[in-house]
Design a protein around this motif. Structure first.
Motif, PDB file in Angstrom:
ATOM      1  N   ARG A  29      33.511 -30.934 -23.523  1.00 23.87           N
ATOM      2  CA  ARG A  29      33.190 -29.972 -22.467  1.00 23.87           C
ATOM      3  C   ARG A  29      33.474 -28.551 -22.908  1.00 23.87           C
ATOM      4  NH1 ARG A  29      35.882 -33.819 -19.732  1.00 23.87           N
ATOM      5  NH2 ARG A  29      34.554 -35.177 -18.516  1.00 23.87           N
ATOM      6  N   ARG A  30      34.488 -28.416 -23.752  1.00 24.90           N
ATOM      7  CA  ARG A  30      34.913 -27.093 -24.193  1.00 24.90           C
ATOM      8  C   ARG A  30      35.360 -27.189 -25.639  1.00 24.90           C
ATOM      9  NH1 ARG A  30      37.337 -21.979 -21.256  1.00 24.90           N
ATOM     10  NH2 ARG A  30      37.165 -20.761 -23.148  1.00 24.90           N
ATOM     11  N   PRO A  31      34.462 -26.885 -26.554  1.00 22.50           N
ATOM     12  CA  PRO A  31      34.755 -27.107 -27.973  1.00 22.50           C
ATOM     13  C   PRO A  31      35.564 -25.992 -28.624  1.00 22.50           C
ATOM     14  CG  PRO A  31      32.398 -26.739 -27.578  1.00 22.50           C
ATOM     15  CD  PRO A  31      33.116 -26.412 -26.314  1.00 22.50           C
ATOM     16  N   ASP A  32      35.811 -24.900 -27.886  1.00 27.23           N
ATOM     17  CA  ASP A  32      36.542 -23.792 -28.531  1.00 27.23           C
ATOM     18  C   ASP A  32      38.045 -23.914 -28.296  1.00 27.23           C
ATOM     19  OD1 ASP A  32      36.003 -23.326 -25.826  1.00 27.23           O
ATOM     20  OD2 ASP A  32      36.299 -21.190 -26.018  1.00 27.23           O
ATOM     21  N   LEU A  33      38.624 -24.859 -28.979  1.00 28.88           N
ATOM     22  CA  LEU A  33      40.078 -24.987 -28.968  1.00 28.88           C
ATOM     23  C   LEU A  33      40.609 -24.031 -30.032  1.00 28.88           C
ATOM     24  CD1 LEU A  33      40.320 -28.862 -28.624  1.00 28.88           C
ATOM     25  CD2 LEU A  33      40.118 -27.126 -26.857  1.00 28.88           C
ATOM     26  N   ARG A  34      41.776 -24.313 -30.535  1.00 29.38           N
ATOM     27  CA  ARG A  34      42.343 -23.427 -31.557  1.00 29.38           C
ATOM     28  C   ARG A  34      41.343 -23.188 -32.684  1.00 29.38           C
ATOM     29  NH1 ARG A  34      47.945 -22.196 -34.030  1.00 29.38           N
ATOM     30  NH2 ARG A  34      47.132 -20.597 -35.368  1.00 29.38           N
ATOM     31  N   TRP A  35      40.711 -24.272 -33.097  1.00 26.88           N
ATOM     32  CA  TRP A  35      39.563 -24.172 -33.992  1.00 26.88           C
ATOM     33  C   TRP A  35      38.417 -24.910 -33.329  1.00 26.88           C
ATOM     34  CZ3 TRP A  35      44.350 -25.593 -36.412  1.00 26.88           C
ATOM     35  CH2 TRP A  35      44.908 -24.569 -37.191  1.00 26.88           C
ATOM     36  N   PRO A  36      37.182 -24.548 -33.664  1.00 28.48           N
ATOM     37  CA  PRO A  36      36.050 -25.273 -33.077  1.00 28.48           C
ATOM     38  C   PRO A  36      36.116 -26.757 -33.445  1.00 28.48           C
ATOM     39  CG  PRO A  36      35.322 -23.299 -34.264  1.00 28.48           C
ATOM     40  CD  PRO A  36      36.771 -23.487 -34.581  1.00 28.48           C
ATOM     41  N   ILE A  37      35.745 -27.594 -32.519  1.00 30.93           N
ATOM     42  CA  ILE A  37      35.692 -29.019 -32.818  1.00 30.93           C
ATOM     43  C   ILE A  37      34.501 -29.253 -33.750  1.00 30.93           C
ATOM     44  CG2 ILE A  37      35.337 -31.323 -31.848  1.00 30.93           C
ATOM     45  CD1 ILE A  37      36.673 -30.266 -29.263  1.00 30.93           C
ATOM     46  N   PRO A  38      34.728 -29.828 -34.923  1.00 30.92           N
ATOM     47  CA  PRO A  38      33.643 -29.977 -35.907  1.00 30.92           C
ATOM     48  C   PRO A  38      32.584 -30.985 -35.447  1.00 30.92           C
ATOM     49  CG  PRO A  38      35.626 -31.088 -36.656  1.00 30.92           C
ATOM     50  CD  PRO A  38      36.004 -30.351 -35.416  1.00 30.92           C
ATOM     51  N   ARG A  39      31.384 -30.818 -35.967  1.00 30.35           N
ATOM     52  CA  ARG A  39      30.271 -31.706 -35.613  1.00 30.35           C
ATOM     53  C   ARG A  39      30.602 -33.166 -35.876  1.00 30.35           C
ATOM     54  NH1 ARG A  39      25.405 -28.728 -35.678  1.00 30.35           N
ATOM     55  NH2 ARG A  39      25.597 -26.655 -36.588  1.00 30.35           N
ATOM     56  N   ALA A  40      31.393 -33.399 -36.914  1.00 28.50           N
ATOM     57  CA  ALA A  40      31.674 -34.785 -37.317  1.00 28.50           C
ATOM     58  C   ALA A  40      32.299 -35.601 -36.191  1.00 28.50           C
ATOM     59  CB  ALA A  40      32.604 -34.797 -38.533  1.00 28.50           C
ATOM     60  N   ILE A  41      33.051 -34.950 -35.320  1.00 28.85           N
ATOM     61  CA  ILE A  41      33.684 -35.677 -34.212  1.00 28.85           C
ATOM     62  C   ILE A  41      32.627 -36.335 -33.342  1.00 28.85           C
ATOM     63  CG2 ILE A  41      34.954 -35.341 -32.050  1.00 28.85           C
ATOM     64  CD1 ILE A  41      36.794 -35.360 -34.436  1.00 28.85           C
ATOM     65  N   LYS A  42      31.623 -35.575 -33.022  1.00 24.70           N
ATOM     66  CA  LYS A  42      30.549 -36.074 -32.148  1.00 24.70           C
ATOM     67  C   LYS A  42      29.603 -37.004 -32.918  1.00 24.70           C
ATOM     68  CE  LYS A  42      27.873 -35.291 -28.327  1.00 24.70           C
ATOM     69  NZ  LYS A  42      28.381 -35.572 -27.003  1.00 24.70           N
ATOM     70  N   ARG A  43      29.439 -36.701 -34.184  1.00 27.81           N
ATOM     71  CA  ARG A  43      28.471 -37.439 -34.990  1.00 27.81           C
ATOM     72  C   ARG A  43      29.023 -38.775 -35.494  1.00 27.81           C
ATOM     73  NH1 ARG A  43      26.933 -34.263 -40.077  1.00 27.81           N
ATOM     74  NH2 ARG A  43      26.652 -32.625 -38.538  1.00 27.81           N
ATOM     75  N   GLN A  44      30.305 -38.756 -35.888  1.00 28.51           N
ATOM     76  CA  GLN A  44      30.860 -39.944 -36.556  1.00 28.51           C
ATOM     77  C   GLN A  44      31.558 -40.940 -35.632  1.00 28.51           C
ATOM     78  OE1 GLN A  44      30.257 -40.407 -39.737  1.00 28.51           O
ATOM     79  NE2 GLN A  44      30.750 -38.631 -41.000  1.00 28.51           N
ATOM     80  N   LEU A  45      32.209 -40.446 -34.581  1.00 25.47           N
ATOM     81  CA  LEU A  45      33.059 -41.333 -33.785  1.00 25.47           C
ATOM     82  C   LEU A  45      32.331 -42.401 -32.949  1.00 25.47           C
ATOM     83  CD1 LEU A  45      36.042 -39.119 -32.510  1.00 25.47           C
ATOM     84  CD2 LEU A  45      36.070 -40.921 -34.248  1.00 25.47           C
ATOM     85  N   PRO A  46      31.217 -42.048 -32.305  1.00 26.19           N
ATOM     86  CA  PRO A  46      30.586 -43.048 -31.439  1.00 26.19           C
ATOM     87  C   PRO A  46      30.261 -44.344 -32.172  1.00 26.19           C
ATOM     88  CG  PRO A  46      29.682 -40.899 -30.970  1.00 26.19           C
ATOM     89  CD  PRO A  46      30.539 -40.735 -32.198  1.00 26.19           C
ATOM     90  N   GLN A  47      30.511 -45.443 -31.498  1.00 23.12           N
ATOM     91  CA  GLN A  47      30.285 -46.818 -31.993  1.00 23.12           C
ATOM     92  C   GLN A  47      31.353 -47.293 -32.974  1.00 23.12           C
ATOM     93  OE1 GLN A  47      28.211 -48.159 -30.079  1.00 23.12           O
ATOM     94  NE2 GLN A  47      27.628 -46.109 -29.363  1.00 23.12           N
TER      95      GLN A  47
END
Length: 270
Positions: A29-47
């Motif tokens: 919902r809000r990717p601007d934490l201390r550092w931006p949440i990298p794409r890999a989190i959304k891309r790699q984690l599901p499944q």
DNA sequence: CTCTTAACCTGGACGC
DNA sequence: TGCGTCCAGGTTAAGA
């Protein structure tokens, strides 16, 4: 609330709900934490299936086959496993859906925390320069004594340096120094071997005890609880500037060291 | 290297 | 009730 005992308590609370589960969704919902949440989190984690939940220093690692989600709670971060219907708060930044039907929710008002990606087989650079875990045999009085020679910084600052030893924050460092009878203002290099022996022991005992207490208070991560306070009654110096020393009755001193509030007893701590 | 300082961000407590 | 100020359990970047 996060020093090592709080992070470890969080890990122990989360692990039974996460390990073996499959991740069904990742909602940022809000990717601007201390550092931006990298794409890999959304891309790699599901499944992916969660293989383990580990802790290194004040970081949590959620292991999957392609890599690990690396989480830090900063000053105000909280992780809970909840029913998806749980009402959303203003600072609920991330939901990780699980095949149990529950969600792992990351909440952090101040956004000093982070959610990063560590590819399998690699070590994130944030973890690379860390010192030993305080509850292992690597950490003892000799280690502190040897490392501190010629160090001019206050012993309190020295001990809070995560490249010296990890997991010790502003509360527990104050308590450990009190128990060891060492004034926090003293130059790290001027503390002798025997006193470092006592300090290392104090750090281990206090952290282990706090983990033990935390484990009894924050066990249920299904409920929106969060309020710690479990260690509060046991604090000897932290947050008690101006109050009476519980040992000798004298007024506790207070100052700022490295921009951090510091309280100690000028009589019991030298 | 070592050490100090400022900065990141929001919310709660406190004083007026 | 409202507003300004200060403080908070962490860490890093920049500068001396």
């Amino acid at each position: 609330m996060p020093e090592l005992p709080e992070v470890e308590t969080t890990r122990r609370g989360l692990a039974p709900h996460l390990e073996g589960r499959r991740i069904t969704s990742v909602l940022l919902r809000r990717p601007d934490l201390r550092w931006p949440i990298p794409r890999a989190i959304k891309r790699q984690l599901p499944q992916q299936q969660i293989l383990a939940v580990r802790r290194r220093a004040k970081y949590l690692l959620i292991d999957t086959e392609p890599g690990s989600a690396l989480l830090h709670l900063g000053m105000s971060g909280v992780l809970r496993v909840l029913a998806p219907s749980t009402p959303l708060g203003a600072h609920d930044h991330v939901d990780i859906g699980l095949d149990s039907g529950q969600v792992l929710r990351f909440t952090d008002p101040r956004r000093f925390g982070c959610l990063l990606w560590q590819a399998a087989g690699s070590t994130h650079e944030l973890l690379a320069g860390l010192g030993p875990e305080p509850l292992t045999a690597d950490f003892d009085g000799d280690y502190l004594f040897d490392l501190s020679r010629k160090r001019k910084a206050p012993v309190k600052t020295f001990l809070m340096d995560q490249s010296v030893v990890v997991g010790v924050g502003n509360i527990y460092v104050a308590e450990a120094l009190f128990r060891a009878g060492i004034a926090p203002t003293r130059a790290a290099g001027s503390v002798g071997r025997e006193r470092y022996e006592r300090l290392a022991t104090a750090v281990k005992d206090i952290l282990a005890h706090a983990i033990h207490r935390g484990g009894t208070t924050l066990r249920d991560f299904l409920n929106a609880d969060g309020a710690p306070g479990y260690f509060e009654q046991e604090l000897f110096v932290y947050g008690r500037e101006g109050e009476a020393c519980k040992t000798c009755g004298r007024r506790l001193r207070g100052d700022r060291l490295g921009n951090r509030a510091t309280a100690w007893c000028g009589h019991c701590q030298r």
